[in-house]
Design an enzyme around this catalytic site. Structure first.
Site, PDB file in Angstrom:
ATOM      1  N   CYS A 135       0.833  -1.203   0.000  1.00 29.43           N
ATOM      2  CA  CYS A 135       0.000   0.000   0.000  1.00 29.43           C
ATOM      3  C   CYS A 135       0.870   1.255   0.000  1.00 29.43           C
ATOM      4  CB  CYS A 135      -0.924  -0.039   1.228  1.00 29.43           C
ATOM      5  SG  CYS A 135      -1.969   1.394   1.406  1.00 29.43           S
ATOM      6  N   CYS A 138      -0.379   4.086   2.198  1.00 30.48           N
ATOM      7  CA  CYS A 138      -0.123   3.868   3.630  1.00 30.48           C
ATOM      8  C   CYS A 138       1.344   4.112   3.975  1.00 30.48           C
ATOM      9  CB  CYS A 138      -0.456   2.429   4.028  1.00 30.48           C
ATOM     10  SG  CYS A 138      -2.000   1.813   3.367  1.00 30.48           S
ATOM     11  N   ASP A 139       2.237   3.553   3.183  1.00 34.32           N
ATOM     12  CA  ASP A 139       3.645   3.484   3.600  1.00 34.32           C
ATOM     13  C   ASP A 139       4.590   4.405   2.833  1.00 34.32           C
ATOM     14  OD1 ASP A 139       2.890   1.565   5.437  1.00 34.32           O
ATOM     15  OD2 ASP A 139       3.206  -0.090   4.047  1.00 34.32           O
TER      16      ASP A 139
HETATM   17  C1  LIG Z   1       0.114  -4.069   5.465  1.00 36.57           C
HETATM   18  C2  LIG Z   1      -1.030  -3.094   5.375  1.00 36.57           C
HETATM   19  C3  LIG Z   1      -0.850  -1.785   5.759  1.00 36.57           C
HETATM   20  C4  LIG Z   1      -1.909  -0.886   5.693  1.00 36.57           C
HETATM   21  N1  LIG Z   1      -1.697   0.397   6.140  1.00 36.57           N
HETATM   22  C5  LIG Z   1      -2.737   1.268   6.164  1.00 36.57           C
HETATM   23  C6  LIG Z   1      -2.549   2.597   6.669  1.00 36.57           C
HETATM   24  O1  LIG Z   1      -1.445   2.984   7.057  1.00 36.57           O
HETATM   25  N2  LIG Z   1      -3.630   3.410   6.666  1.00 36.57           N
HETATM   26  C7  LIG Z   1      -4.858   3.024   6.232  1.00 36.57           C
HETATM   27  O2  LIG Z   1      -5.795   3.806   6.319  1.00 36.57           O
HETATM   28  N3  LIG Z   1      -5.051   1.789   5.723  1.00 36.57           N
HETATM   29  C8  LIG Z   1      -4.035   0.904   5.686  1.00 36.57           C
HETATM   30  N4  LIG Z   1      -4.212  -0.353   5.166  1.00 36.57           N
HETATM   31  C9  LIG Z   1      -5.541  -0.690   4.590  1.00 36.57           C
HETATM   32  C10 LIG Z   1      -6.565  -0.958   5.709  1.00 36.57           C
HETATM   33  O3  LIG Z   1      -6.010  -1.832   6.677  1.00 36.57           O
HETATM   34  C11 LIG Z   1      -7.848  -1.521   5.110  1.00 36.57           C
HETATM   35  O4  LIG Z   1      -8.359  -0.602   4.179  1.00 36.57           O
HETATM   36  C12 LIG Z   1      -8.898  -1.771   6.196  1.00 36.57           C
HETATM   37  O5  LIG Z   1      -8.415  -2.668   7.169  1.00 36.57           O
HETATM   38  C13 LIG Z   1     -10.173  -2.332   5.593  1.00 36.57           C
HETATM   39  O6  LIG Z   1     -11.053  -2.649   6.611  1.00 36.57           O
HETATM   40  P1  LIG Z   1     -12.227  -3.722   6.404  1.00 36.57           P
HETATM   41  O7  LIG Z   1     -12.887  -3.835   7.733  1.00 36.57           O
HETATM   42  O8  LIG Z   1     -13.021  -3.362   5.236  1.00 36.57           O
HETATM   43  O9  LIG Z   1     -11.502  -5.088   6.019  1.00 36.57           O
HETATM   44  P2  LIG Z   1     -10.390  -5.966   6.723  1.00 36.57           P
HETATM   45  O10 LIG Z   1      -9.473  -5.134   7.540  1.00 36.57           O
HETATM   46  O11 LIG Z   1      -9.827  -6.770   5.614  1.00 36.57           O
HETATM   47  O12 LIG Z   1     -11.223  -6.906   7.714  1.00 36.57           O
HETATM   48  C14 LIG Z   1     -12.049  -7.915   7.239  1.00 36.57           C
HETATM   49  C15 LIG Z   1     -12.248  -8.966   8.324  1.00 36.57           C
HETATM   50  O13 LIG Z   1     -13.222  -9.918   7.884  1.00 36.57           O
HETATM   51  C16 LIG Z   1     -12.820 -11.203   8.301  1.00 36.57           C
HETATM   52  N5  LIG Z   1     -13.470 -12.189   7.406  1.00 36.57           N
HETATM   53  C17 LIG Z   1     -13.290 -12.341   6.074  1.00 36.57           C
HETATM   54  N6  LIG Z   1     -14.094 -13.319   5.602  1.00 36.57           N
HETATM   55  C18 LIG Z   1     -14.797 -13.773   6.669  1.00 36.57           C
HETATM   56  C19 LIG Z   1     -15.793 -14.801   6.813  1.00 36.57           C
HETATM   57  N7  LIG Z   1     -16.246 -15.505   5.783  1.00 36.57           N
HETATM   58  N8  LIG Z   1     -16.291 -15.035   8.044  1.00 36.57           N
HETATM   59  C20 LIG Z   1     -15.854 -14.300   9.114  1.00 36.57           C
HETATM   60  N9  LIG Z   1     -14.907 -13.330   9.025  1.00 36.57           N
HETATM   61  C21 LIG Z   1     -14.402 -13.065   7.808  1.00 36.57           C
HETATM   62  C22 LIG Z   1     -11.301 -11.175   8.172  1.00 36.57           C
HETATM   63  O14 LIG Z   1     -10.706 -12.176   8.994  1.00 36.57           O
HETATM   64  C23 LIG Z   1     -10.987  -9.755   8.659  1.00 36.57           C
HETATM   65  O15 LIG Z   1     -10.773  -9.714  10.046  1.00 36.57           O
HETATM   66  C24 LIG Z   1      -3.178  -1.290   5.222  1.00 36.57           C
HETATM   67  C25 LIG Z   1      -3.364  -2.615   4.829  1.00 36.57           C
HETATM   68  C26 LIG Z   1      -2.320  -3.515   4.893  1.00 36.57           C
HETATM   69  C27 LIG Z   1      -2.526  -4.954   4.491  1.00 36.57           C
END
Ligand SMILES: Cc1cc2nc3c(=O)[nH]c(=O)nc-3n(C[C@H](O)[C@H](O)[C@H](O)COP(=O)(O)OP(=O)(O)OC[C@H]3O[C@@H](n4cnc5c(N)ncnc54)[C@H](O)[C@@H]3O)c2cc1C
Length: 313
Positions: A135, A138-139
């Site tokens: 990302c 992010c970084d």
């Molecule tokens: C390495 C890294 C660094 C990042 N740095 C930043 C940053 O600095 N700033 C920023 O704003 N964003 C950052 N991001 C992006 C940010 O983390 C994501 O945009 C955000 O977490 C999305 O949130 P979400 O809840 O939509 O999904 P996710 O965080 O992907 O959460 C989804 C959840 O659903 C669960 N899940 C999936 N399928 C199922 C199922 N069938 N049953 C039950 N549970 C399930 C997963 O286990 C997970 O816990 C980064 C991402 C990564 C990978």
């Protein structure tokens, strides 16, 4: 019977849970691993408002989970395997879990996130978060005046390569073909940018470094010869895969598998809402996931209240 069942406990799902709890909805969140989602593997988040010095991803995850629990959100650790639609208006929906149990709810919020595609090469996992990133938004700012490599040749790769030139001293784009897939205007901008170099017809084969990323080894696809290039950072930008299998065939998805919804987070099925990285949207970040989660919970609350015949004065 729950009012709202939330599938996925990342920032989107946890925020939806917080809003549902404060709206006095009976809500349950189903998470297959640990609450927090992608931020559990993020060292420092510098672009979530309210933390001038940044915040550790796991700390933010912990606080989000505690805040939602404080307002009554129930959490079940299990994988949601499938969703069964109810018959007639108002369902209820049934979510089948990996432990054999079923959760029934009047409305569903899908917040299952997405995962970055990985190269699957030696050194990638070991150095993730220590120079290997998925990302640039992010970084990127962590690589001021450094040499970074972007792996990928699509729009995201080139947009992010250009973004990285704001910080890095040199950005090399590694792509396996002899030409890029990105739109022409992005290619022209990248070609005109003195900080951007290209390494075409090349595939990444190994990332090396002891405490942090130091170099990327690439192989020429025509000659088979390999060379190492200095890399303080390697940005793997070869696409994202949404975790939308659980609702495939139920709600409308786009060609890449992202859930389609409107501004109110409503999907193509009445009573099912989606939020965060799993939905088709422009920017996938913690702050946008949290915003989506709030909207999805608010929409679900109104949907449930309509079903129950609650009148607003
Ligand atoms: C390495 C890294 C660094 C990042 N740095 C930043 C940053 O600095 N700033 C920023 O704003 N964003 C950052 N991001 C992006 C940010 O983390 C994501 O945009 C955000 O977490 C999305 O949130 P979400 O809840 O939509 O999904 P996710 O965080 O992907 O959460 C989804 C959840 O659903 C669960 N899940 C999936 N399928 C199922 C199922 N069938 N049953 C039950 N549970 C399930 C997963 O286990 C997970 O816990 C980064 C991402 C990564 C990978």
């Amino acid at each position: 019977m729950f009012d709202i069942a939330i599938i996925g406990g990342g920032p989107a799902g946890l925020t939806a849970g917080l809003y549902a709890g404060r709206a006095r909805m009976k809500a349950v969140l189903v998470e297959k691993a640990a609450c927090g989602g992608q931020i559990l593997i993020t060292d420092t988040i510098e672009n979530f408002p309210g933390f001038p010095e940044g915040i550790k991803g796991p700390d933010l995850a912990d606080w989000m989970a505690k805040q939602a629990a404080h307002f009554g959100l129930e959490v079940r650790i299990a994988e949601a395997k499938s969703v069964v639609l109810g018959t007639g208006a108002g369902g209820p929906f049934s979510v089948e879990l990996s432990d054999g149990a079923k959760v029934q709810a009047l409305s569903l919020i899908i917040s299952t996130g997405a995962r970055w595609n990985e190269l699957g090469i030696p050194g990638e996992k070991e150095l993730a978060g220590r120079g290997v990133s998925y990302c640039a938004t992010c970084d990127g700012p962590l690589f001021r005046n450094k040499e970074v490599v972007v792996v990928g040749g699509g729009d995201t790769a080139l947009e992010d390569a250009l973004f990285l030139t704001k910080f890095a001293g040199k950005v090399t784009v590694v792509h396996r073909r002899d030409r890029l897939r990105a739109t022409k205007i992005l290619q022209e901008r990248a070609l005109a940018n003195k900080k951007v170099e290209f390494c075409l017809n090349s595939v990444a084969v190994r990332i090396t470094g002891s405490a942090k990323c130091e170099a990327l080894e690439v192989k020429d696809v025509n000659t088979g010869s390999t060379k190492a290039m200095k890399a303080d950072g390697v940005f793997v930008l070869i696409g994202l895969t949404p975790n939308s299998d659980v609702v495939k065939g139920i709600v409308k998805l786009d060609a890449k598998g992202y859930v389609l919804c409107d501004d109110d987070m409503k999907t193509s099925v009445d009573g099912i809402f989606a939020c965060g990285d799993v939905r088709k949207k422009l920017l996938r970040q913690v702050v946008t996931a949290a915003g989506d989660g709030a909207t999805a919970a608010f929409s679900a609350q109104h949907y449930v209240e309509r079903l129950k015949g609650v009148e607003y004065i």
